[in-house]
Design a protein around this motif. Sequence first.
Motif, PDB file in Angstrom:
ATOM      1  N   ALA A 417       1.137  -0.998  -0.183  1.00 40.73           N
ATOM      2  CA  ALA A 417       0.335   0.145  -0.302  1.00 40.73           C
ATOM      3  C   ALA A 417       0.944   1.344  -0.148  1.00 40.73           C
ATOM      4  O   ALA A 417       0.554   2.113  -0.495  1.00 40.73           O
ATOM      5  N   ASP A 418       1.967   1.208   0.837  1.00 38.74           N
ATOM      6  CA  ASP A 418       3.018   2.839   0.995  1.00 38.74           C
ATOM      7  C   ASP A 418       3.210   2.724  -0.181  1.00 38.74           C
ATOM      8  O   ASP A 418       3.501   3.886  -1.175  1.00 38.74           O
ATOM      9  N   ARG A 420       2.353   1.077  -3.142  1.00 40.83           N
ATOM     10  CA  ARG A 420       1.587   1.824  -4.359  1.00 40.83           C
ATOM     11  C   ARG A 420       1.457   3.200  -4.504  1.00 40.83           C
ATOM     12  O   ARG A 420       0.806   4.488  -5.473  1.00 40.83           O
ATOM     13  N   ALA A 421       1.240   3.822  -3.085  1.00 40.30           N
ATOM     14  CA  ALA A 421       1.111   5.155  -2.973  1.00 40.30           C
ATOM     15  C   ALA A 421       2.192   6.117  -2.782  1.00 40.30           C
ATOM     16  O   ALA A 421       1.711   7.537  -4.134  1.00 40.30           O
TER      17      ALA A 421
END
Length: 476
Positions: A417-418, A420-421
């Motif tokens: 998630a990090d 991709r962010a």
Amino acid sequence: MTGRARLSRSGQPPKIGIVHLGPGAFFRAFNAPFTQDAMDIAGGDWGILAVSLRSPAARDALSPQGGVYHAVTKQDGGLAPRLIKAVTDVWVAPDDPRAVVEAMADADVRIVSLTITEKGYCKSAETGGLDLDHPDIVHDLASRDQPVSVVGFIVAALMARKTRGAGAFTVLSCDNLPSNGALVRRLVLEFAGQIDSDLTEWIETHATFPSTMVDRITPATTETDLDALAQLTGVQDDAAVFHEDFRQWVIEDSFAAGRPAWDEAGAQIVPSVDAHEMMKLRCLNGTHSMLAYLGYLAGYETIADTVADLAFAALCERAWREEIIPTLPPPEGENVHIYCDTLIARYRDTSIRHRTWQIAMDGSQKLPQRILGTIADNIAAGRATPCLILTVAAWMRYVGGIDEQGAPIDVRDPLAADLRAACDASDGTAELVSELMSVAAIFPAGLRQHDAFRNAVADASDRLIRDGAQATVRSL
């Protein structure tokens, strides 16, 4: 497989001498067969109680079969199954953590072995030591008799053995981590130090933590594999694992209370595994990751598919020759060039469908040991690393979650998630590279602050975006 009898154990299981934490496919394809071989050759009470720390999948597959299963060699001539009986039972730790501690504390248990992957060690990316803020460690320090982490289980069991005068066991890590024995020793001692200094001293004095190097390609089992095995054997085996013929186990000779005759089964027992471990991490694991990210982006499903493209095979050979082998100390009894010749032959084995997507998992945990350390050593020596830099660029494109055709990538990573962010928030290649390289849990300070490295990764990223993975590899 409908209508076939289920595999079951005949006869009594061996007496337990090993508790193994993490009974996944690799353990069933590697550790348990080695132990079976050792008992077949030299005897001994080395039955294995396998304990899953999370998932009930291994228990659900193995327990109805009495712990027995087939380890199946895949080769061009077909399947060569072998029945493995070394596993006596399979537990799921959260069901009864106290029972697991008691089993490990039994004086007959002389080895606690581990295949839990990098994520299972609760290691701080910043310090390399125990992450005292990890939720599992916080829990285990507060509830020492009901641990959830590997370190918590090991310390609870050693504490019980110290109290009972039962003697210490050997902790045998079999994960692909640099100096895995020294690492788990440090983590255990740091955890014990939070509890009792006398316990810490007792563990330092009596327990041993040998390092190991393990190697056997174990692709994910498919329904097609299981059906083919059932056709061959006439029984249903839901716990079967499939692997290549090759295997290598190098073990530091440091055991607190004896060991199976693994050396007679082909393991290499040596004073130090450091050089072997670095050879494997950089030569095999490093190029596996290289082929996984670039091969996936190029549309190849497996490693065999990827190296069937001669440009990708040549990329591997160039990386070994110019960027990896020059960084390696010579391992005892090994010719590294011959070792790499063996690797490319293994990669080309079409019977082993080792998926690029599978190898690409958990890249944030793997990249530092497999790729970045080699790059840092080459920078220090003044050598260029175009192949490894392209691998970093391919990883960056992969974790962005969109492939070259615009389709989504199922990125499996603790930091997915990090990552991709960071990709979504970046405007342009240079900013993307800077954002991802700022993740201290992945990139060490020396690389984060190295402008030439950052610029080279940005250039490689631009080429990948402009030309695609296949054309970029061919250009090298």
